[in-house]
Design a protein around this motif. Structure first.
Motif, PDB file in Angstrom:
ATOM      1  N   LEU A 147       1.669  80.374  69.160  1.00 43.17           N
ATOM      2  CA  LEU A 147       0.259  80.738  69.271  1.00 43.17           C
ATOM      3  C   LEU A 147      -0.333  81.364  68.014  1.00 43.17           C
ATOM      4  O   LEU A 147      -1.450  81.859  68.037  1.00 43.17           O
ATOM      5  CB  LEU A 147       0.067  81.685  70.461  1.00 43.17           C
ATOM      6  N   GLY A 148       0.394  81.358  66.919  1.00 49.15           N
ATOM      7  CA  GLY A 148      -0.176  81.860  65.671  1.00 49.15           C
ATOM      8  C   GLY A 148       0.328  83.244  65.316  1.00 49.15           C
ATOM      9  O   GLY A 148       0.672  84.047  66.180  1.00 49.15           O
ATOM     10  N   SER A 149       0.351  83.522  64.006  1.00 50.00           N
ATOM     11  CA  SER A 149       0.943  84.772  63.525  1.00 50.00           C
ATOM     12  C   SER A 149      -0.086  85.839  63.202  1.00 50.00           C
ATOM     13  O   SER A 149       0.249  86.867  62.614  1.00 50.00           O
ATOM     14  CB  SER A 149       1.790  84.490  62.277  1.00 50.00           C
ATOM     15  N   ASP A 150      -1.352  85.621  63.593  1.00 49.30           N
ATOM     16  CA  ASP A 150      -2.335  86.675  63.385  1.00 49.30           C
ATOM     17  C   ASP A 150      -1.973  87.907  64.213  1.00 49.30           C
ATOM     18  O   ASP A 150      -2.229  89.052  63.815  1.00 49.30           O
ATOM     19  CB  ASP A 150      -3.739  86.187  63.749  1.00 49.30           C
ATOM     20  N   TYR A 151      -1.381  87.673  65.370  1.00 48.02           N
ATOM     21  CA  TYR A 151      -0.779  88.718  66.185  1.00 48.02           C
ATOM     22  C   TYR A 151       0.672  88.319  66.390  1.00 48.02           C
ATOM     23  O   TYR A 151       0.961  87.436  67.198  1.00 48.02           O
ATOM     24  CB  TYR A 151      -1.490  88.861  67.531  1.00 48.02           C
ATOM     25  N   PRO A 152       1.605  88.925  65.671  1.00 40.35           N
ATOM     26  CA  PRO A 152       2.974  88.411  65.675  1.00 40.35           C
ATOM     27  C   PRO A 152       3.753  88.621  66.968  1.00 40.35           C
ATOM     28  O   PRO A 152       4.782  87.982  67.160  1.00 40.35           O
ATOM     29  CB  PRO A 152       3.637  89.157  64.511  1.00 40.35           C
ATOM     30  N   THR A 153       3.290  89.493  67.847  1.00 37.48           N
ATOM     31  CA  THR A 153       4.019  89.742  69.090  1.00 37.48           C
ATOM     32  C   THR A 153       3.169  89.382  70.288  1.00 37.48           C
ATOM     33  O   THR A 153       2.037  89.851  70.419  1.00 37.48           O
ATOM     34  CB  THR A 153       4.436  91.223  69.204  1.00 37.48           C
ATOM     35  N   ARG A 154       3.721  88.559  71.167  1.00 33.37           N
ATOM     36  CA  ARG A 154       3.041  88.196  72.416  1.00 33.37           C
ATOM     37  C   ARG A 154       4.020  88.295  73.570  1.00 33.37           C
ATOM     38  O   ARG A 154       5.168  87.845  73.462  1.00 33.37           O
ATOM     39  CB  ARG A 154       2.439  86.789  72.326  1.00 33.37           C
ATOM     40  N   ILE A 155       3.556  88.854  74.686  1.00 34.14           N
ATOM     41  CA  ILE A 155       4.399  89.038  75.857  1.00 34.14           C
ATOM     42  C   ILE A 155       3.620  88.611  77.099  1.00 34.14           C
ATOM     43  O   ILE A 155       2.387  88.587  77.092  1.00 34.14           O
ATOM     44  CB  ILE A 155       4.841  90.509  76.008  1.00 34.14           C
ATOM     45  N   THR A 156       4.332  88.286  78.147  1.00 34.07           N
ATOM     46  CA  THR A 156       3.666  87.949  79.399  1.00 34.07           C
ATOM     47  C   THR A 156       3.258  89.220  80.134  1.00 34.07           C
ATOM     48  O   THR A 156       3.730  90.328  79.823  1.00 34.07           O
ATOM     49  CB  THR A 156       4.600  87.121  80.303  1.00 34.07           C
ATOM     50  N   LYS A 157       2.395  89.065  81.124  1.00 38.65           N
ATOM     51  CA  LYS A 157       1.942  90.206  81.920  1.00 38.65           C
ATOM     52  C   LYS A 157       3.112  90.876  82.626  1.00 38.65           C
ATOM     53  O   LYS A 157       3.144  92.109  82.761  1.00 38.65           O
ATOM     54  CB  LYS A 157       0.906  89.759  82.944  1.00 38.65           C
ATOM     55  N   GLU A 158       4.086  90.081  83.051  1.00 42.28           N
ATOM     56  CA  GLU A 158       5.245  90.651  83.741  1.00 42.28           C
ATOM     57  C   GLU A 158       6.024  91.607  82.841  1.00 42.28           C
ATOM     58  O   GLU A 158       6.522  92.641  83.304  1.00 42.28           O
ATOM     59  CB  GLU A 158       6.162  89.531  84.245  1.00 42.28           C
ATOM     60  N   VAL A 159       6.115  91.280  81.572  1.00 46.34           N
ATOM     61  CA  VAL A 159       6.773  92.184  80.627  1.00 46.34           C
ATOM     62  C   VAL A 159       5.905  93.419  80.398  1.00 46.34           C
ATOM     63  O   VAL A 159       6.396  94.553  80.429  1.00 46.34           O
ATOM     64  CB  VAL A 159       7.051  91.467  79.289  1.00 46.34           C
ATOM     65  N   TYR A 160       4.617  93.198  80.172  1.00 47.58           N
ATOM     66  CA  TYR A 160       3.704  94.322  79.925  1.00 47.58           C
ATOM     67  C   TYR A 160       3.729  95.317  81.075  1.00 47.58           C
ATOM     68  O   TYR A 160       3.750  96.538  80.843  1.00 47.58           O
ATOM     69  CB  TYR A 160       2.287  93.797  79.715  1.00 47.58           C
ATOM     70  N   ASP A 161       3.734  94.825  82.292  1.00 42.02           N
ATOM     71  CA  ASP A 161       3.700  95.708  83.460  1.00 42.02           C
ATOM     72  C   ASP A 161       4.936  96.604  83.556  1.00 42.02           C
ATOM     73  O   ASP A 161       4.890  97.659  84.190  1.00 42.02           O
ATOM     74  CB  ASP A 161       3.573  94.893  84.750  1.00 42.02           C
ATOM     75  N   GLU A 162       6.026  96.199  82.928  1.00 36.11           N
ATOM     76  CA  GLU A 162       7.258  96.999  82.981  1.00 36.11           C
ATOM     77  C   GLU A 162       7.448  97.891  81.756  1.00 36.11           C
ATOM     78  O   GLU A 162       8.444  98.614  81.668  1.00 36.11           O
ATOM     79  CB  GLU A 162       8.471  96.085  83.163  1.00 36.11           C
ATOM     80  N   LEU A 163       6.515  97.843  80.806  1.00 36.12           N
ATOM     81  CA  LEU A 163       6.623  98.710  79.632  1.00 36.12           C
ATOM     82  C   LEU A 163       6.330 100.154  80.007  1.00 36.12           C
ATOM     83  O   LEU A 163       5.474 100.435  80.844  1.00 36.12           O
ATOM     84  CB  LEU A 163       5.645  98.269  78.539  1.00 36.12           C
ATOM     85  N   SER A 164       7.009 101.068  79.364  1.00 29.03           N
ATOM     86  CA  SER A 164       6.703 102.481  79.537  1.00 29.03           C
ATOM     87  C   SER A 164       5.408 102.804  78.792  1.00 29.03           C
ATOM     88  O   SER A 164       4.963 102.046  77.930  1.00 29.03           O
ATOM     89  CB  SER A 164       7.851 103.342  79.014  1.00 29.03           C
ATOM     90  N   ASP A 165       4.810 103.929  79.120  1.00 33.70           N
ATOM     91  CA  ASP A 165       3.525 104.299  78.513  1.00 33.70           C
ATOM     92  C   ASP A 165       3.620 104.374  76.988  1.00 33.70           C
ATOM     93  O   ASP A 165       2.663 104.052  76.283  1.00 33.70           O
ATOM     94  CB  ASP A 165       3.040 105.634  79.074  1.00 33.70           C
ATOM     95  N   GLY A 166       4.778 104.808  76.482  1.00 30.55           N
ATOM     96  CA  GLY A 166       4.940 104.938  75.036  1.00 30.55           C
ATOM     97  C   GLY A 166       4.951 103.623  74.296  1.00 30.55           C
ATOM     98  O   GLY A 166       4.801 103.593  73.069  1.00 30.55           O
ATOM     99  N   LEU A 167       5.111 102.527  75.015  1.00 27.47           N
ATOM    100  CA  LEU A 167       5.052 101.202  74.416  1.00 27.47           C
ATOM    101  C   LEU A 167       3.718 100.524  74.678  1.00 27.47           C
ATOM    102  O   LEU A 167       3.489  99.408  74.212  1.00 27.47           O
ATOM    103  CB  LEU A 167       6.187 100.328  74.954  1.00 27.47           C
ATOM    104  N   LYS A 168       2.830 101.187  75.402  1.00 29.16           N
ATOM    105  CA  LYS A 168       1.509 100.630  75.682  1.00 29.16           C
ATOM    106  C   LYS A 168       0.405 101.319  74.888  1.00 29.16           C
ATOM    107  O   LYS A 168      -0.560 100.672  74.466  1.00 29.16           O
ATOM    108  CB  LYS A 168       1.184 100.754  77.177  1.00 29.16           C
ATOM    109  N   THR A 169       0.563 102.614  74.680  1.00 32.47           N
ATOM    110  CA  THR A 169      -0.482 103.404  74.026  1.00 32.47           C
ATOM    111  C   THR A 169       0.141 104.266  72.951  1.00 32.47           C
ATOM    112  O   THR A 169       1.193 104.875  73.162  1.00 32.47           O
ATOM    113  CB  THR A 169      -1.208 104.296  75.049  1.00 32.47           C
TER     114      THR A 169
END
Length: 233
Positions: free
Chosen positions: A180-202
Motif C-alpha cells: 500500500l505504499g511507503s508514505d506510511y511504512p506501518t499498517r495493521i488491521t483493526k484486530e491488531v489495533y484493538d489489542e494494542l496497549s495505550d502506550g502503543l496507540k498514543t
C-alpha cells in the motif's frame, strides 16, 4: 514409477487424505511437522511482514554491490529487531522478511518492531548510507504489514527440500498490507489495533500514533497506518 505416476499418486493422496491437526504452543520448525496432511494450529498468531519498497527499480539502476548492501542492512535490522521483541522469523524471501509473534503482548511486540524498524531505517541505515555514498540520492523505503488470526503451518515440498506454508488470513493480509505504499511504512488491521496497549496507540504527549483508514481493495475493512518511529536504545 514414472514422474507422471508419482505426481498423480501424491496429488490424489493429498486431496483424499484426512487432515491431522495439533495445537502448537511454539512456532514450529519444518522438521516438526509431518509431510502428509498434517498441520499445526497457532491460535491468534500475529504475522509481521517487512518489505523493501522499490527494490526492482534499485537492481535495475544501481550496481549489484549497492543493492546487496541495501538488502543486507535492511534485513539485518529487521531480523535483529524482531528477535529483540521475541518474534520468530519464519522466512526470508528476497527483500522481505516474515515473522510470527505469539504469547503475551504479541500485538504490542509486533507493532513496536515495525516502529523500531522505521526508526532504524531513518536513523541508522540512511545516515550511514549518506556517509559512504556522499553523492547518492537513494532513499531506503519500506513497508510493514501486521495482522492477527488463527494460523496453521503445513509442510510442503519434497523430501530433502521442503519448508512450511502458513495458511490463514493473517499471512495473506500482512503481506498485502506491504503493497500500500511507503508514505506510511506501518499498517495493521483493526484486530491488531484493538489489542494494542495505550502506550502503543498514543504518545506521551497525547498524540495519536495511528490513522484509521478504509482498505478499499479488501472489502472496505478498517486498517490503521502509522509513520511513527520507536527509538532504539
Amino acid at each position: 514409477m514414472s514422474l507422471k505416476d508419482d505426481l498423480r499418486v501424491v496429488i490424489k493422496s493429498t486431496f483424499v487424505s484426512a487432515w491431522e491437526e495439533t495445537e502448537g504452543r511454539v512456532v514450529p520448525e519444518p522438521e516438526s511437522v509431518g509431510l502428509g496432511n498434517k498441520a499445526v494450529l497457532l491460535k491468534r498468531a500475529v504475522v509481521f511482514y517487512a518489505d523493501l519498497n522499490g527494490s526492482t527499480k534499485m537492481v535495475d539502476t544501481k550496481k549489484w554491490q549497492f543493492s546487496a548492501e541495501i538488502y543486507k542492512t535492511f534485513l539485518y535490522c529487521a531480523a535483529k529487531i524482531v528477535r529483540a521483541e521475541s518474534g520468530n522469523i519464519t522466512a526470508y524471501d528476497g527483500d522481505r522478511i516474515m515473522a510470527i509473534f505469539i504469547g503475551e503482548s504479541k500485538c504490542d511486540r509486533a507493532a513496536r518492531s515495525a516502529m523500531k524498524l522505521k526508526w532504524a531505517v531513518s536513523n541508522i541505515i540512511m545516515p550511514e548510507l549518506k556517509n559512504i555514498y556522499t553523492n547518492s540520492t537513494f532513499v531506503v523505503r519500506h513497508n510493514v504489514g501486521i495482522d492477527i488470526t488463527d494460523l496453521r503451518a503445513a509442510r510442503t515440498g519434497v523430501r530433502g527440500s521442503n519448508d512450511l506454508v502458513w495458511v490463514g488470513r493473517a499471512a495473506n493480509y500482512a503481506a498485502k498490507l506491504t503493497e500500500l505504499g511507503s508514505d506510511y511504512p506501518t499498517r495493521i488491521t483493526k484486530e491488531v489495533y484493538d489489542e494494542l496497549s495505550d502506550g502503543l496507540k498514543t504518545s506521551t504527549a497525547g498524540k495519536a500514533m495511528w490513522e484509521r483508514r478504509t482498505w478499499t481493495d479488501m472489502n472496505n475493512i478498517v486498517i490503521y497506518r502509522s509513520n511513527w518511529g520507536w527509538v532504539i536504545s
